[in-house]
Design a protein around this motif. Structure first.
Motif, PDB file in Angstrom:
ATOM      1  N   LYS A   1     -93.404  -4.352 -14.934  1.00  0.00           N
ATOM      2  CA  LYS A   1     -92.638  -4.876 -16.067  1.00  0.00           C
ATOM      3  C   LYS A   1     -92.608  -3.943 -17.275  1.00  0.00           C
ATOM      4  CE  LYS A   1     -91.471  -8.491 -13.873  1.00  0.00           C
ATOM      5  NZ  LYS A   1     -90.061  -8.649 -13.468  1.00  0.00           N
ATOM      6  N   GLY A   2     -93.348  -2.856 -17.243  1.00  0.00           N
ATOM      7  CA  GLY A   2     -93.288  -1.866 -18.324  1.00  0.00           C
ATOM      8  C   GLY A   2     -93.932  -2.305 -19.626  1.00  0.00           C
ATOM      9  N   GLN A   3     -94.824  -3.286 -19.561  1.00  0.00           N
ATOM     10  CA  GLN A   3     -95.494  -3.752 -20.772  1.00  0.00           C
ATOM     11  C   GLN A   3     -96.595  -2.769 -21.163  1.00  0.00           C
ATOM     12  OE1 GLN A   3     -94.809  -6.978 -22.563  1.00  0.00           O
ATOM     13  NE2 GLN A   3     -93.012  -6.174 -21.527  1.00  0.00           N
ATOM     14  N   ARG A   4     -96.706  -2.523 -22.429  1.00  0.00           N
ATOM     15  CA  ARG A   4     -97.758  -1.640 -22.922  1.00  0.00           C
ATOM     16  C   ARG A   4     -98.915  -2.496 -23.429  1.00  0.00           C
ATOM     17  NH1 ARG A   4     -96.085   3.686 -23.340  1.00  0.00           N
ATOM     18  NH2 ARG A   4     -97.956   4.065 -24.564  1.00  0.00           N
ATOM     19  N   TYR A   5    -100.108  -2.055 -23.143  1.00  0.00           N
ATOM     20  CA  TYR A   5    -101.268  -2.800 -23.623  1.00  0.00           C
ATOM     21  C   TYR A   5    -101.746  -2.203 -24.942  1.00  0.00           C
ATOM     22  CZ  TYR A   5    -103.801   0.976 -21.206  1.00  0.00           C
ATOM     23  OH  TYR A   5    -104.254   2.188 -20.776  1.00  0.00           O
ATOM     24  N   ILE A   6    -102.421  -3.029 -25.734  1.00  0.00           N
ATOM     25  CA  ILE A   6    -102.902  -2.610 -27.052  1.00  0.00           C
ATOM     26  C   ILE A   6    -104.140  -1.743 -26.906  1.00  0.00           C
ATOM     27  CG2 ILE A   6    -103.862  -3.439 -29.236  1.00  0.00           C
ATOM     28  CD1 ILE A   6    -102.113  -5.976 -28.826  1.00  0.00           C
ATOM     29  N   CYS A   7    -105.068  -2.198 -26.069  1.00  0.00           N
ATOM     30  CA  CYS A   7    -106.293  -1.435 -25.837  1.00  0.00           C
ATOM     31  C   CYS A   7    -106.950  -1.921 -24.564  1.00  0.00           C
ATOM     32  CB  CYS A   7    -107.259  -1.561 -27.016  1.00  0.00           C
ATOM     33  SG  CYS A   7    -107.959  -3.216 -27.217  1.00  0.00           S
TER      34      CYS A   7
ATOM     35  N   ARG B   1     -99.221 -10.933 -27.257  1.00  0.00           N
ATOM     36  CA  ARG B   1     -98.605 -12.138 -26.701  1.00  0.00           C
ATOM     37  C   ARG B   1     -97.222 -12.325 -27.318  1.00  0.00           C
ATOM     38  NH1 ARG B   1    -102.370 -16.221 -24.398  1.00  0.00           N
ATOM     39  NH2 ARG B   1    -100.998 -16.848 -22.733  1.00  0.00           N
ATOM     40  N   THR B   2     -96.202 -12.177 -26.496  1.00  0.00           N
ATOM     41  CA  THR B   2     -94.813 -12.352 -26.912  1.00  0.00           C
ATOM     42  C   THR B   2     -94.138 -13.327 -25.952  1.00  0.00           C
ATOM     43  OG1 THR B   2     -94.028 -10.556 -25.497  1.00  0.00           O
ATOM     44  CG2 THR B   2     -94.690  -9.953 -27.748  1.00  0.00           C
ATOM     45  N   GLU B   3     -92.920 -13.756 -26.286  1.00  0.00           N
ATOM     46  CA  GLU B   3     -92.174 -14.637 -25.385  1.00  0.00           C
ATOM     47  C   GLU B   3     -91.903 -13.923 -24.065  1.00  0.00           C
ATOM     48  OE1 GLU B   3     -88.707 -16.629 -26.892  1.00  0.00           O
ATOM     49  OE2 GLU B   3     -89.683 -16.993 -28.827  1.00  0.00           O
ATOM     50  N   GLU B   4     -91.599 -12.630 -24.152  1.00  0.00           N
ATOM     51  CA  GLU B   4     -91.344 -11.840 -22.953  1.00  0.00           C
ATOM     52  C   GLU B   4     -92.586 -11.812 -22.049  1.00  0.00           C
ATOM     53  OE1 GLU B   4     -89.132  -7.678 -22.068  1.00  0.00           O
ATOM     54  OE2 GLU B   4     -90.792  -7.558 -23.503  1.00  0.00           O
TER      55      GLU B   4
ATOM     56  N   LEU C   1     -95.844 -13.784 -17.298  1.00  0.00           N
ATOM     57  CA  LEU C   1     -97.018 -14.496 -16.796  1.00  0.00           C
ATOM     58  C   LEU C   1     -96.610 -15.663 -15.896  1.00  0.00           C
ATOM     59  CD1 LEU C   1     -99.283 -14.488 -19.982  1.00  0.00           C
ATOM     60  CD2 LEU C   1     -99.518 -13.066 -17.926  1.00  0.00           C
ATOM     61  N   VAL C   2     -95.545 -16.353 -16.274  1.00  0.00           N
ATOM     62  CA  VAL C   2     -95.021 -17.440 -15.440  1.00  0.00           C
ATOM     63  C   VAL C   2     -94.530 -16.861 -14.113  1.00  0.00           C
ATOM     64  CG1 VAL C   2     -93.163 -19.147 -15.217  1.00  0.00           C
ATOM     65  CG2 VAL C   2     -94.443 -18.970 -17.360  1.00  0.00           C
ATOM     66  N   GLU C   3     -93.798 -15.755 -14.188  1.00  0.00           N
ATOM     67  CA  GLU C   3     -93.296 -15.107 -12.974  1.00  0.00           C
ATOM     68  C   GLU C   3     -94.449 -14.673 -12.071  1.00  0.00           C
ATOM     69  OE1 GLU C   3     -90.872 -11.101 -11.604  1.00  0.00           O
ATOM     70  OE2 GLU C   3     -90.646 -11.790 -13.677  1.00  0.00           O
ATOM     71  N   TYR C   4     -95.478 -14.093 -12.647  1.00  0.00           N
ATOM     72  CA  TYR C   4     -96.642 -13.643 -11.886  1.00  0.00           C
ATOM     73  C   TYR C   4     -97.323 -14.819 -11.195  1.00  0.00           C
ATOM     74  CZ  TYR C   4    -101.160 -11.546 -10.792  1.00  0.00           C
ATOM     75  OH  TYR C   4    -102.285 -11.117 -10.140  1.00  0.00           O
TER      76      TYR C   4
END
Length: 59
Positions: free
Chosen positions: A14-20, A36-39, A44-47
């Motif tokens: 999904k190309g999400q970047r983590y903070i740390c 934590r965003t709506e996206e 998380l629901v999809e997973y």
């Protein structure tokens, strides 16, 4: 997120970047922190749905 499977799904699929990333002081288990965003919530629901279909979750 403590799950490497979830981390790989969020990061690479999904190309999400983590903070740390860090280690839990008590368990010494590695975790990744995502904003934590709506996206992210949708991913998380999809997973969860994918995991149920594959029989990885028994909810």
């Amino acid at each position: 997120c403590y799950s490497t499977n979830l981390f790989e799904f969020l990061r690479f699929d999904k190309g999400q970047r983590y903070i740390c990333t860090a280690l839990n002081d008590k368990t010494m288990k590695r975790f990744w922190l995502f904003q934590r965003t709506e996206e992210l919530e949708q991913y998380l629901v999809e997973y969860t749905e994918r995991s149920k279909i594959l029989g990885l979750l028994t909810m």
